[in-house]
Design a protein around this motif. Structure first.
Motif, PDB file in Angstrom:
ATOM      1  N   TRP A  79       0.837  -1.200   0.000  1.00 50.40           N
ATOM      2  CA  TRP A  79       0.000   0.000   0.000  1.00 50.40           C
ATOM      3  C   TRP A  79       0.878   1.258   0.000  1.00 50.40           C
ATOM      4  CZ3 TRP A  79      -4.906   0.502  -1.183  1.00 50.40           C
ATOM      5  CH2 TRP A  79      -5.529   1.725  -0.957  1.00 50.40           C
ATOM      6  N   ARG A  82       2.498   1.648  -3.391  1.00 49.51           N
ATOM      7  CA  ARG A  82       1.517   1.960  -4.439  1.00 49.51           C
ATOM      8  C   ARG A  82       0.944   3.364  -4.310  1.00 49.51           C
ATOM      9  NH1 ARG A  82      -1.531   3.190  -7.726  1.00 49.51           N
ATOM     10  NH2 ARG A  82      -2.856   1.958  -9.070  1.00 49.51           N
ATOM     11  N   THR A  83       0.699   3.804  -3.051  1.00 53.41           N
ATOM     12  CA  THR A  83      -0.011   5.074  -2.836  1.00 53.41           C
ATOM     13  C   THR A  83       0.842   6.165  -2.194  1.00 53.41           C
ATOM     14  OG1 THR A  83      -0.776   4.494  -0.619  1.00 53.41           O
ATOM     15  CG2 THR A  83      -2.180   3.814  -2.486  1.00 53.41           C
ATOM     16  N   GLU A  85       1.056   6.370   0.866  1.00 54.69           N
ATOM     17  CA  GLU A  85       0.297   6.612   2.097  1.00 54.69           C
ATOM     18  C   GLU A  85       0.556   5.509   3.120  1.00 54.69           C
ATOM     19  OE1 GLU A  85      -4.392   6.640   3.466  1.00 54.69           O
ATOM     20  OE2 GLU A  85      -3.899   6.555   1.342  1.00 54.69           O
ATOM     21  N   ALA A 149      -6.622   1.130  -4.560  1.00 52.10           N
ATOM     22  CA  ALA A 149      -5.915   2.403  -4.688  1.00 52.10           C
ATOM     23  C   ALA A 149      -6.459   3.215  -5.867  1.00 52.10           C
ATOM     24  CB  ALA A 149      -4.416   2.163  -4.852  1.00 52.10           C
ATOM     25  N   LYS A 154     -10.356   1.822   0.566  1.00 48.59           N
ATOM     26  CA  LYS A 154      -9.476   1.022   1.415  1.00 48.59           C
ATOM     27  C   LYS A 154     -10.284  -0.111   2.005  1.00 48.59           C
ATOM     28  CE  LYS A 154      -6.773   4.930   3.049  1.00 48.59           C
ATOM     29  NZ  LYS A 154      -6.418   5.718   4.218  1.00 48.59           N
TER      30      LYS A 154
END
Length: 182
Positions: A79, A82-83, A85, A149, A154
């Protein structure tokens, strides 16, 4: 870390150090049961899951404990990669697989789809002695996280992952508590 299977830290039945199948919680700890059962009330496919037969165990979905063989830190890393975040902290029990019921099986959905009966070819005996923790996400899980994403959503973090299905309570004695963030 030694080989471990994982379960998110959740409220336990009072006075126990065990994870119980959902159906057992209905009488052991009704308040814990209500919180755990709530996730099956949101839409029809999830409602039907509770009665899904588990090939190789002669049990239903709600009569087994679900553990993941995939280190949850792999989700957190994917995650973040990929983001960009960081996900909020979440605690997990890291459980020695040698202590779980020897009748346990591994479920890897590759033939049937969610909401459909589980194909017996998707279930194999779980070998507690030779098991090694999975540290890289399966492709289906990566695809799921990418789709989340891309849509700005989420959740359902363990979608697309194999699961260890345990037909009995799981002792947490000796389990280590980890956070999925690094």
């Amino acid at each position: 870390m030694q080989s471990r299977v994982f379960h998110m830290c959740v409220p336990l039945a009072e006075g126990t150090d065990r994870l119980f199948p959902l159906e057992d919680l209905a009488t052991l700890a009704p308040n814990v049961y209500e919180a755990a059962a709530a996730k099956y009330k949101d839409y029809s496919k999830r409602k039907a899951l509770r009665d899904t037969a588990m090939p190789g165990l002669d049990k239903k979905w709600s009569q087994v404990v679900f553990l993941t063989p995939v280190d949850p830190r792999a989700i957190w890393r994917r995650w973040l990669d990929r983001t960009g975040e960081k996900l909020p902290p979440v605690k997990f029990w890291a459980i020695d697989p040698k202590g779980i019921d020897e009748r346990s099986v591994l479920l890897e959905r590759t033939v049937s789809c969610k909401g459909a009966p589980i194909d017996p070819r998707e279930v194999t005996r779980f070998n507690r002695e030779s098991f090694e923790t999975v540290v890289k996400l399966p492709a289906a899980s990566e695809e799921w996280l990418d789709a989340l994403a891309n849509s700005g959503r989420k959740g359902a973090w363990f979608n697309g992952q194999p699961h260890v299905l345990v037909p009995a309570p799981v002792s947490l004695e000796g389990a280590e508590v980890i956070d999925w963030s690094e």
